[in-house]
Write a protein that holds these residues in place. Sequence first.
Motif, PDB file in Angstrom:
ATOM      1  N   ILE A   3       0.892  -1.195  -0.032  1.00 13.71           N
ATOM      2  CA  ILE A   3       0.066   0.008   0.066  1.00 13.71           C
ATOM      3  C   ILE A   3       0.723   1.260  -0.005  1.00 13.71           C
ATOM      4  CG2 ILE A   3      -1.591   1.274   1.174  1.00 13.71           C
ATOM      5  CD1 ILE A   3      -2.901  -0.970  -0.048  1.00 13.71           C
ATOM      6  N   LYS A   4       1.861   1.344   0.710  1.00 15.46           N
ATOM      7  CA  LYS A   4       2.698   2.295   0.840  1.00 15.46           C
ATOM      8  C   LYS A   4       3.571   2.616  -0.740  1.00 15.46           C
ATOM      9  CE  LYS A   4       4.041   2.118   5.715  1.00 15.46           C
ATOM     10  NZ  LYS A   4       5.046   2.122   6.648  1.00 15.46           N
ATOM     11  N   GLN A   5       3.800   1.596  -1.194  1.00 16.15           N
ATOM     12  CA  GLN A   5       4.510   1.639  -2.439  1.00 16.15           C
ATOM     13  C   GLN A   5       3.540   2.121  -3.678  1.00 16.15           C
ATOM     14  OE1 GLN A   5       6.005  -1.611  -5.852  1.00 16.15           O
ATOM     15  NE2 GLN A   5       7.135  -1.700  -4.066  1.00 16.15           N
ATOM     16  N   ILE A   6       2.190   1.866  -3.532  1.00 15.43           N
ATOM     17  CA  ILE A   6       1.228   2.401  -4.390  1.00 15.43           C
ATOM     18  C   ILE A   6       0.916   3.867  -4.110  1.00 15.43           C
ATOM     19  CG2 ILE A   6      -1.369   2.100  -4.888  1.00 15.43           C
ATOM     20  CD1 ILE A   6      -1.311  -0.531  -4.492  1.00 15.43           C
ATOM     21  N   GLU A   7       0.990   4.231  -2.869  1.00 18.38           N
ATOM     22  CA  GLU A   7       0.920   5.585  -2.487  1.00 18.38           C
ATOM     23  C   GLU A   7       1.778   6.581  -2.710  1.00 18.38           C
ATOM     24  OE1 GLU A   7       0.215   5.572   1.913  1.00 18.38           O
ATOM     25  OE2 GLU A   7      -1.928   5.199   1.639  1.00 18.38           O
ATOM     26  N   SER A   8       3.090   5.809  -2.798  1.00 18.15           N
ATOM     27  CA  SER A   8       4.475   6.477  -3.360  1.00 18.15           C
ATOM     28  C   SER A   8       4.196   6.891  -4.771  1.00 18.15           C
ATOM     29  CB  SER A   8       5.760   6.062  -2.850  1.00 18.15           C
ATOM     30  OG  SER A   8       5.704   4.538  -3.515  1.00 18.15           O
TER      31      SER A   8
END
Length: 439
Positions: free
Chosen positions: A421-426
């Motif tokens: 999820i953090k990678q998608i947000e970044s």
Amino acid sequence: MFKTIRDAFKIKEIKNGIIFTFFILVIVRLGSLIPTPGIDVSKLGDFFNNNLGEGASSLLSSFTGGSFQRMTIFALSVTPYITSSIIIQLLTIAIPALEEMQKDGADGRKKMTAITRVVSVALAVIESIGLSIGFGRAGLLYHYNFLSVAVIVITLTAGSTFIMWLGERITEKGIGNGISIILLINIVSRMPNDFFNLYEMFVKGKSTVNMILAALIIIAIVVVTTVLTITLNDAERKIPVSYAQKVQGRRQVGGNSSHIPLKVNTGNVMPIIFASTLMSIPTIIKNLFNINVQSSVANKILEGMNTNYWFREGYPWAYIGLAVYILLVFFFAYFYTSISFNPMEIANNLKKQGGFIPGIRPGKSTQDYLNKILNYIVLIGAIGLIIVALIPIFFNGRFNAEVSFGGTSLIIICGVIIETIKQIESKMIVRNYSGFLNS
């Protein structure tokens, strides 16, 4: 989280990555249904129940999505790659050349990845040979000869190598870390069957009040364990850092503040994996090589190392194995932290950059302070790991609530989902910045 996923589908690049990842995972699960040639799968269930420790069987079943117990072409799945990564990481501490390679930017990382691949294939070959010979001696092969063993070794090694390649394609063109995503889907694929078993055991056929009570207890245990896991995964201690002002040319630089984030669970799931593996090795060796143990004391020791006997009535000696397990988790928590975080290097870098921890002198005093804080938070992290890992084991021992996923699996699930999820947000943030600059 759901808002992030919904917004991600509005961006073509991210949406294509998610769809690509989905199709790769479909291939992984389809391959997990194809049996390995030459193995009598009808006898596998009894063999694994009688010849592998519960901890080892459950862990391998969970990590491979049940492929290992069915001995499909993806039976080894990502386990050789994970083992290879751990070995290379540990060797980096002992071999200076690997340590220099790790610090050598993108080129160094490419070389480390190539070495990890080679070691992964070698481990897959070794594991395949051991399994095929063990199956042959146990009478699980239709024909126990060189040709059948060779076919099994080639099939299992090729399956593991193909899984590794698929994982790298997800990392390159999909979403998240490919190996972690495959491991996640393997673990999650077993959960519907586990919850159905819990329903059959504790809910079905009971009175209405008992059904509701049992369902609420099961849901509460899962929710509490998940919340503890997420809290443990995200918890960190922030060490404040200030930078002294200095003059460069005609400008004053520095004077700002930052912090050093120290994760409470520095070792993540590694201490649990190391401890579980060591505890299961004697039982695996005994049964794969058909070693007949005559001594009752030796048999009790082996039972004590099997998680299936922990917390079970009538097996008081199993608590010795539980105590050894807890000590191993503490040991590996500190050991893994010591090789992944270097207080001396952090202290030296701060000193070179003019940074300091308020109230602490730069240099040796900073190093001692970081060591003190690190020892304290690692202790808390290890206790949290043990609690999360033992909750499913306790209910298995006391109430025979058998599930393939445990604390180890939940830590991996929560960690992978949060990081993805953090990678998608970044990626969404980068996309928004790019759009703003182009406009």
